[in-house]
Design a protein around this motif. Sequence first.
Motif, PDB file in Angstrom:
ATOM      1  N   SER A   1       0.811  -1.220   0.000  1.00  0.00           N
ATOM      2  CA  SER A   1       0.000   0.000   0.000  1.00  0.00           C
ATOM      3  C   SER A   1       0.847   1.273   0.000  1.00  0.00           C
ATOM      4  O   SER A   1       0.476   2.273  -0.616  1.00  0.00           O
ATOM      5  CB  SER A   1      -0.947   0.002   1.196  1.00  0.00           C
ATOM      6  N   HIS A   2       2.004   1.238   0.681  1.00  0.00           N
ATOM      7  CA  HIS A   2       2.813   2.449   0.822  1.00  0.00           C
ATOM      8  C   HIS A   2       3.856   2.631  -0.282  1.00  0.00           C
ATOM      9  O   HIS A   2       4.242   3.751  -0.580  1.00  0.00           O
ATOM     10  CB  HIS A   2       3.542   2.444   2.176  1.00  0.00           C
ATOM     11  N   GLN A   3       4.324   1.517  -0.875  1.00  0.00           N
ATOM     12  CA  GLN A   3       5.415   1.634  -1.843  1.00  0.00           C
ATOM     13  C   GLN A   3       5.035   1.150  -3.235  1.00  0.00           C
ATOM     14  O   GLN A   3       5.396   1.789  -4.233  1.00  0.00           O
ATOM     15  CB  GLN A   3       6.648   0.876  -1.344  1.00  0.00           C
ATOM     16  N   VAL A   4       4.317   0.033  -3.323  1.00  0.00           N
ATOM     17  CA  VAL A   4       4.007  -0.527  -4.637  1.00  0.00           C
ATOM     18  C   VAL A   4       2.850   0.208  -5.302  1.00  0.00           C
ATOM     19  O   VAL A   4       2.977   0.697  -6.437  1.00  0.00           O
ATOM     20  CB  VAL A   4       3.702  -2.036  -4.526  1.00  0.00           C
ATOM     21  N   GLU A   5       1.715   0.309  -4.619  1.00  0.00           N
ATOM     22  CA  GLU A   5       0.522   0.894  -5.238  1.00  0.00           C
ATOM     23  C   GLU A   5       0.745   2.310  -5.773  1.00  0.00           C
ATOM     24  O   GLU A   5       0.305   2.627  -6.888  1.00  0.00           O
ATOM     25  CB  GLU A   5      -0.647   0.862  -4.254  1.00  0.00           C
ATOM     26  N   PRO A   6       1.452   3.198  -5.038  1.00  0.00           N
ATOM     27  CA  PRO A   6       1.645   4.553  -5.570  1.00  0.00           C
ATOM     28  C   PRO A   6       2.491   4.606  -6.845  1.00  0.00           C
ATOM     29  O   PRO A   6       2.449   5.613  -7.568  1.00  0.00           O
ATOM     30  CB  PRO A   6       2.369   5.276  -4.420  1.00  0.00           C
ATOM     31  N   GLN A   7       3.259   3.546  -7.128  1.00  0.00           N
ATOM     32  CA  GLN A   7       4.131   3.550  -8.303  1.00  0.00           C
ATOM     33  C   GLN A   7       3.520   2.821  -9.503  1.00  0.00           C
ATOM     34  O   GLN A   7       4.143   2.791 -10.572  1.00  0.00           O
ATOM     35  CB  GLN A   7       5.472   2.899  -7.961  1.00  0.00           C
ATOM     36  N   LEU A   8       2.353   2.246  -9.348  1.00  0.00           N
ATOM     37  CA  LEU A   8       1.752   1.524 -10.466  1.00  0.00           C
ATOM     38  C   LEU A   8       1.481   2.502 -11.614  1.00  0.00           C
ATOM     39  O   LEU A   8       1.127   3.652 -11.386  1.00  0.00           O
ATOM     40  CB  LEU A   8       0.450   0.851 -10.019  1.00  0.00           C
ATOM     41  N   PRO A   9       1.660   2.047 -12.855  1.00  0.00           N
ATOM     42  CA  PRO A   9       1.527   2.960 -13.997  1.00  0.00           C
ATOM     43  C   PRO A   9       0.132   3.562 -14.114  1.00  0.00           C
ATOM     44  O   PRO A   9      -0.875   2.906 -13.818  1.00  0.00           O
ATOM     45  CB  PRO A   9       1.861   2.077 -15.201  1.00  0.00           C
ATOM     46  N   ALA A  10       0.083   4.812 -14.557  1.00  0.00           N
ATOM     47  CA  ALA A  10      -1.182   5.526 -14.682  1.00  0.00           C
ATOM     48  C   ALA A  10      -1.951   5.072 -15.913  1.00  0.00           C
ATOM     49  O   ALA A  10      -1.378   4.664 -16.923  1.00  0.00           O
ATOM     50  CB  ALA A  10      -0.917   7.030 -14.760  1.00  0.00           C
ATOM     51  N   ASP A  11      -3.278   5.128 -15.786  1.00  0.00           N
ATOM     52  CA  ASP A  11      -4.216   4.912 -16.894  1.00  0.00           C
ATOM     53  C   ASP A  11      -4.203   3.491 -17.456  1.00  0.00           C
ATOM     54  O   ASP A  11      -4.765   3.247 -18.522  1.00  0.00           O
ATOM     55  CB  ASP A  11      -3.960   5.922 -18.029  1.00  0.00           C
ATOM     56  N   LYS A  12      -3.564   2.566 -16.768  1.00  0.00           N
ATOM     57  CA  LYS A  12      -3.617   1.159 -17.153  1.00  0.00           C
ATOM     58  C   LYS A  12      -4.365   0.368 -16.090  1.00  0.00           C
ATOM     59  O   LYS A  12      -4.277   0.676 -14.894  1.00  0.00           O
ATOM     60  CB  LYS A  12      -2.216   0.562 -17.285  1.00  0.00           C
ATOM     61  N   LEU A  13      -5.100  -0.647 -16.525  1.00  0.00           N
ATOM     62  CA  LEU A  13      -5.639  -1.614 -15.580  1.00  0.00           C
ATOM     63  C   LEU A  13      -4.493  -2.533 -15.181  1.00  0.00           C
ATOM     64  O   LEU A  13      -3.892  -3.186 -16.034  1.00  0.00           O
ATOM     65  CB  LEU A  13      -6.767  -2.427 -16.226  1.00  0.00           C
ATOM     66  N   VAL A  14      -4.169  -2.558 -13.906  1.00  0.00           N
ATOM     67  CA  VAL A  14      -3.069  -3.378 -13.417  1.00  0.00           C
ATOM     68  C   VAL A  14      -3.660  -4.555 -12.647  1.00  0.00           C
ATOM     69  O   VAL A  14      -4.359  -4.369 -11.646  1.00  0.00           O
ATOM     70  CB  VAL A  14      -2.123  -2.580 -12.514  1.00  0.00           C
ATOM     71  N   PHE A  15      -3.384  -5.766 -13.119  1.00  0.00           N
ATOM     72  CA  PHE A  15      -3.849  -6.989 -12.471  1.00  0.00           C
ATOM     73  C   PHE A  15      -2.663  -7.629 -11.748  1.00  0.00           C
ATOM     74  O   PHE A  15      -1.664  -7.961 -12.384  1.00  0.00           O
ATOM     75  CB  PHE A  15      -4.401  -7.975 -13.500  1.00  0.00           C
ATOM     76  N   ILE A  16      -2.767  -7.762 -10.446  1.00  0.00           N
ATOM     77  CA  ILE A  16      -1.739  -8.429  -9.648  1.00  0.00           C
ATOM     78  C   ILE A  16      -2.320  -9.756  -9.166  1.00  0.00           C
ATOM     79  O   ILE A  16      -3.417  -9.787  -8.590  1.00  0.00           O
ATOM     80  CB  ILE A  16      -1.296  -7.559  -8.458  1.00  0.00           C
ATOM     81  N   SER A  17      -1.607 -10.845  -9.413  1.00  0.00           N
ATOM     82  CA  SER A  17      -2.131 -12.180  -9.107  1.00  0.00           C
ATOM     83  C   SER A  17      -1.078 -13.031  -8.408  1.00  0.00           C
ATOM     84  O   SER A  17       0.052 -12.596  -8.194  1.00  0.00           O
ATOM     85  CB  SER A  17      -2.596 -12.873 -10.390  1.00  0.00           C
ATOM     86  N   ASP A  18      -1.464 -14.259  -8.061  1.00  0.00           N
ATOM     87  CA  ASP A  18      -0.569 -15.228  -7.416  1.00  0.00           C
ATOM     88  C   ASP A  18       0.001 -14.683  -6.109  1.00  0.00           C
ATOM     89  O   ASP A  18       1.216 -14.542  -5.937  1.00  0.00           O
ATOM     90  CB  ASP A  18       0.564 -15.640  -8.365  1.00  0.00           C
ATOM     91  N   TYR A  19      -0.889 -14.399  -5.193  1.00  0.00           N
ATOM     92  CA  TYR A  19      -0.514 -13.911  -3.861  1.00  0.00           C
ATOM     93  C   TYR A  19       0.053 -15.058  -3.021  1.00  0.00           C
ATOM     94  O   TYR A  19      -0.186 -16.234  -3.318  1.00  0.00           O
ATOM     95  CB  TYR A  19      -1.742 -13.311  -3.169  1.00  0.00           C
ATOM     96  N   PRO A  20       0.785 -14.749  -1.953  1.00  0.00           N
ATOM     97  CA  PRO A  20       1.266 -15.820  -1.072  1.00  0.00           C
ATOM     98  C   PRO A  20       0.099 -16.673  -0.571  1.00  0.00           C
ATOM     99  O   PRO A  20      -1.006 -16.153  -0.345  1.00  0.00           O
ATOM    100  CB  PRO A  20       1.923 -15.053   0.086  1.00  0.00           C
ATOM    101  N   ALA A  21       0.339 -17.957  -0.395  1.00  0.00           N
ATOM    102  CA  ALA A  21      -0.721 -18.853   0.061  1.00  0.00           C
ATOM    103  C   ALA A  21      -1.289 -18.426   1.404  1.00  0.00           C
ATOM    104  O   ALA A  21      -2.465 -18.669   1.697  1.00  0.00           O
ATOM    105  CB  ALA A  21      -0.186 -20.282   0.142  1.00  0.00           C
ATOM    106  N   SER A  22      -0.491 -17.751   2.221  1.00  0.00           N
ATOM    107  CA  SER A  22      -0.963 -17.273   3.520  1.00  0.00           C
ATOM    108  C   SER A  22      -1.987 -16.159   3.386  1.00  0.00           C
ATOM    109  O   SER A  22      -2.650 -15.797   4.356  1.00  0.00           O
ATOM    110  CB  SER A  22       0.219 -16.773   4.352  1.00  0.00           C
TER     111      SER A  22
END
Length: 304
Positions: free
Chosen positions: A184-205
């Motif tokens: 939330s503090h480092q990754v999300e603010p750097q995601l590219p603008a105006d694109k749908l960003v799909f993040i998948s395959d999260y840790p099993a926990s």
Amino acid sequence: MIPDWRPGASVASLQLRARLNGLIRQFFAQRQVLEVETPALCQAPVCDPNIDPIPADGRYLHTSPEYAMKRLLCAGVGDIYQLCKVFRRAEAGSRHNPEFTMLEWYRVGWHHRQLMDEVQALLQLLLAERVNGRLDLSYRQALQQFAGLDWLSASDADIAERGRQLAGADLQLGRDGWLDLIMSHQVEPQLPADKLVFISDYPASQAALAKIRGQGQAAVAERFEVYFNGIELANGYHELTDAAEQRQRFEQEAQGRAVDQSLLAAMSAGMPACAGVALGIDRLLMLLLDKPMDQVLSFSWDRA
């Protein structure tokens, strides 16, 4: 003193919400997905310790229609969606309101990657010309690219130290809590603008109600989250269908809360293979109108 009785949302905002609701219903009607309604009051709260339900006369206001909708799936209703109000205590701010509108839908026989394509189709319809392509990243790739961190090889101490630096405080968090903070503090603010960003395959926990693929430390949850301009819009799963495993997860997470026995009974009777996703409508309006949460709601929580 006379209270401010006026709505927080403009007439144009209310009209846009109505238009989005109409487009959503047309989208699913064309795809022969059935609109359903389930109770807003439920006997058992969600087991996720990160979500705080609101008690109501011995029951709870639902935090999501998920459990009831899965009982419909088990009854053989088929592909379904619901557009409804949901409630989560203490969630208030520029991107949150304790009462908000959720779109949730399930596709029988689909896996999460098929559903990701349908989410893209819907969001391209609703966000129109604002969408300029799509970016797919695994959770591991997102952390490596935007935080320089490999969650598979990093120690708990390394992850916690990074989290403390970002938070500016020594919070009492476990490994997943610190990873959430880094996202939330480092990754999300750097995601590219105006694109749908799909993040998948999260840790099993962090599987929640999703299937798990693989073994050991490298095992991942078959779930995804969708972001647009740094704002999380949707969270989807290749749904867990095994009732015994679901009961085990509930009991691990419940922390004294009642477990939804009706859902477990329905899953024991047989839940079809499916994928499901929940999408926040108010956040879509925030993006379209470039306004904070209280200006896309007719009346926010503090003025309801």
